[in-house]
Scaffold this motif. Structure first.
Motif, short mmCIF file in Angstrom:
data_model
loop_
_atom_site.label_atom_id
_atom_site.label_comp_id
_atom_site.label_asym_id
_atom_site.label_seq_id
_atom_site.Cartn_x
_atom_site.Cartn_y
_atom_site.Cartn_z
N ASP A 123 20.70 15.64 21.03
CA ASP A 123 22.14 15.59 20.82
C ASP A 123 22.87 16.85 21.30
OD1 ASP A 123 21.25 17.41 18.98
OD2 ASP A 123 22.10 16.40 17.24
N GLU A 124 22.32 17.52 22.30
CA GLU A 124 22.88 18.75 22.87
C GLU A 124 22.75 19.96 21.95
OE1 GLU A 124 26.55 18.47 25.15
OE2 GLU A 124 26.34 16.29 25.13
N THR A 125 21.95 19.85 20.89
CA THR A 125 21.67 20.99 20.02
C THR A 125 20.90 22.04 20.81
OG1 THR A 125 21.55 19.59 18.07
CG2 THR A 125 20.45 21.71 17.93
N ARG A 126 21.31 23.30 20.72
CA ARG A 126 20.59 24.39 21.40
C ARG A 126 19.30 24.66 20.65
NH1 ARG A 126 24.82 22.86 24.30
NH2 ARG A 126 25.61 24.46 25.69
N ILE A 127 18.19 24.69 21.39
CA ILE A 127 16.86 24.94 20.83
C ILE A 127 16.06 25.78 21.82
CG2 ILE A 127 16.76 22.85 19.40
CD1 ILE A 127 15.26 21.44 21.65
N LEU A 128 14.95 26.35 21.37
CA LEU A 128 14.03 27.03 22.27
C LEU A 128 13.10 25.99 22.87
CD1 LEU A 128 13.09 30.21 20.21
CD2 LEU A 128 14.70 30.03 22.12
N LEU A 129 12.86 26.09 24.19
CA LEU A 129 12.00 25.15 24.89
C LEU A 129 10.94 25.88 25.69
CD1 LEU A 129 14.86 22.89 26.23
CD2 LEU A 129 13.06 22.13 24.67
N VAL A 130 9.77 25.30 25.80
CA VAL A 130 8.70 25.81 26.65
C VAL A 130 8.56 24.85 27.82
CG1 VAL A 130 6.24 26.30 26.85
CG2 VAL A 130 7.45 26.87 24.75
N SER A 131 8.55 25.39 29.04
CA SER A 131 8.38 24.56 30.22
C SER A 131 7.57 25.31 31.27
CB SER A 131 9.73 24.16 30.80
OG SER A 131 9.56 23.29 31.90
N ASP A 132 6.84 24.57 32.09
CA ASP A 132 6.08 25.17 33.18
C ASP A 132 6.86 25.19 34.49
OD1 ASP A 132 3.85 25.63 31.59
OD2 ASP A 132 3.05 23.65 31.97
N LYS A 133 8.00 24.49 34.54
CA LYS A 133 8.74 24.42 35.79
C LYS A 133 10.23 24.25 35.53
CE LYS A 133 8.18 20.82 38.67
NZ LYS A 133 7.61 19.96 39.73
N LEU A 134 11.04 25.03 36.27
CA LEU A 134 12.50 24.93 36.23
C LEU A 134 12.97 24.56 37.63
CD1 LEU A 134 13.35 28.23 34.32
CD2 LEU A 134 12.94 25.97 33.35
N ASN A 135 14.07 23.84 37.73
CA ASN A 135 14.61 23.44 39.02
C ASN A 135 16.04 23.94 39.13
OD1 ASN A 135 15.18 22.27 41.46
ND2 ASN A 135 15.29 20.19 40.69
N HIS A 136 16.25 25.00 39.93
CA HIS A 136 17.58 25.55 40.16
C HIS A 136 18.17 24.82 41.36
CE1 HIS A 136 16.65 29.00 37.56
NE2 HIS A 136 15.48 29.00 38.14
N GLU A 137 19.37 24.27 41.22
CA GLU A 137 19.98 23.53 42.32
C GLU A 137 20.14 24.40 43.57
OE1 GLU A 137 23.57 21.54 41.28
OE2 GLU A 137 22.57 20.27 39.80
N ILE A 138 20.41 25.67 43.39
CA ILE A 138 20.62 26.55 44.54
C ILE A 138 19.31 27.20 44.99
CG2 ILE A 138 21.77 28.66 45.33
CD1 ILE A 138 24.09 27.89 43.47
N GLY A 139 18.52 27.71 44.04
CA GLY A 139 17.34 28.48 44.40
C GLY A 139 16.04 27.71 44.50
N GLY A 140 16.03 26.43 44.20
CA GLY A 140 14.79 25.66 44.27
C GLY A 140 14.00 25.76 42.98
N GLU A 141 12.72 25.43 43.05
CA GLU A 141 11.88 25.38 41.85
C GLU A 141 11.29 26.75 41.51
OE1 GLU A 141 8.97 22.33 42.32
OE2 GLU A 141 10.45 20.75 42.06
N GLU A 142 11.18 26.99 40.23
CA GLU A 142 10.54 28.19 39.70
C GLU A 142 9.38 27.71 38.83
OE1 GLU A 142 11.68 31.63 36.49
OE2 GLU A 142 13.29 30.79 37.71
N ILE A 143 8.18 28.16 39.17
CA ILE A 143 7.00 27.70 38.45
C ILE A 143 6.44 28.85 37.63
CG2 ILE A 143 4.66 26.80 38.74
CD1 ILE A 143 5.73 25.14 40.97
#
Length: 76
Positions: A11-31
Protein backbone atom coordinates in the motif's frame (compact mmCIF):
# COMPACT_ATOMS: atom_id res chain seq x y z
CA UNK A 1 13.78 -9.37 11.98
CA UNK A 2 13.66 -9.76 8.18
CA UNK A 3 10.44 -11.18 6.73
CA UNK A 4 9.73 -12.88 3.38
CA UNK A 5 8.77 -10.39 0.66
CA UNK A 6 5.43 -12.15 0.14
CA UNK A 7 4.27 -10.74 3.49
CA UNK A 8 5.23 -7.10 2.75
CA UNK A 9 2.60 -4.34 2.66
CA UNK A 10 1.54 -3.40 -0.87
CA UNK A 11 0.00 0.00 0.00
CA UNK A 12 2.97 2.35 -0.64
CA UNK A 13 4.10 2.06 3.00
CA UNK A 14 7.82 2.86 3.28
CA UNK A 15 9.77 -0.20 4.45
CA UNK A 16 13.33 -1.54 4.33
CA UNK A 17 13.90 -3.93 1.43
CA UNK A 18 16.70 -6.33 0.49
CA UNK A 19 17.36 -6.84 -3.21
CA UNK A 20 20.14 -8.25 -5.37
CA UNK A 21 19.39 -6.01 -8.35
CA UNK A 22 18.20 -2.44 -8.97
CA UNK A 23 17.21 -1.00 -12.35
CA UNK A 24 17.93 2.71 -12.86
CA UNK A 25 16.13 4.08 -15.92
CA UNK A 26 19.10 6.29 -16.76
CA UNK A 27 22.09 4.32 -15.45
CA UNK A 28 21.03 0.74 -16.20
CA UNK A 29 21.18 -2.18 -13.79
CA UNK A 30 23.11 -2.25 -10.54
CA UNK A 31 23.87 -5.71 -9.20
CA UNK A 32 24.87 -6.54 -5.62
CA UNK A 33 22.93 -7.09 -2.43
CA UNK A 34 21.51 -3.81 -1.13
CA UNK A 35 19.26 -2.65 1.68
CA UNK A 36 17.11 0.25 0.55
CA UNK A 37 14.13 2.28 1.73
CA UNK A 38 11.36 1.35 -0.67
CA UNK A 39 7.67 0.80 -1.30
CA UNK A 40 5.31 -1.09 -3.55
CA UNK A 41 3.26 0.68 -6.20
CA UNK A 42 0.98 -1.75 -7.99
CA UNK A 43 3.04 -4.85 -8.67
CA UNK A 44 6.34 -2.94 -8.89
CA UNK A 45 8.82 -2.04 -6.12
CA UNK A 46 10.60 1.33 -6.04
CA UNK A 47 13.24 3.10 -3.99
CA UNK A 48 11.47 5.65 -1.80
CA UNK A 49 12.25 9.32 -2.30
CA UNK A 50 14.11 8.76 -5.57
CA UNK A 51 13.35 11.04 -8.47
CA UNK A 52 9.85 10.34 -9.80
CA UNK A 53 9.98 6.57 -9.36
CA UNK A 54 13.10 6.33 -11.52
CA UNK A 55 14.61 3.34 -9.76
CA UNK A 56 12.82 0.01 -9.68
CA UNK A 57 13.83 -2.66 -7.21
CA UNK A 58 14.02 -5.92 -9.09
CA UNK A 59 12.92 -8.99 -7.14
CA UNK A 60 13.25 -7.90 -3.52
CA UNK A 61 13.61 -10.96 -1.30
CA UNK A 62 12.98 -9.67 2.25
CA UNK A 63 11.54 -6.70 4.08
CA UNK A 64 11.45 -5.12 7.53
CA UNK A 65 9.31 -2.32 9.00
CA UNK A 66 11.05 0.94 9.77
CA UNK A 67 12.14 1.40 13.39
CA UNK A 68 10.36 3.80 15.71
CA UNK A 69 11.53 7.42 15.47
CA UNK A 70 13.34 8.87 18.48
CA UNK A 71 11.03 10.61 20.94
CA UNK A 72 13.42 13.43 21.76
CA UNK A 73 16.18 15.31 19.94
CA UNK A 74 19.50 16.06 21.61
CA UNK A 75 21.08 18.12 18.84
CA UNK A 76 23.25 21.16 19.18
Amino acid sequence: MWKPIETAPKDETRILLVSDKLNHEIGGEEIGRKVVLGFSYGKEWYIADSCVYDTKIICPTHWMPLPELPTEYKGE
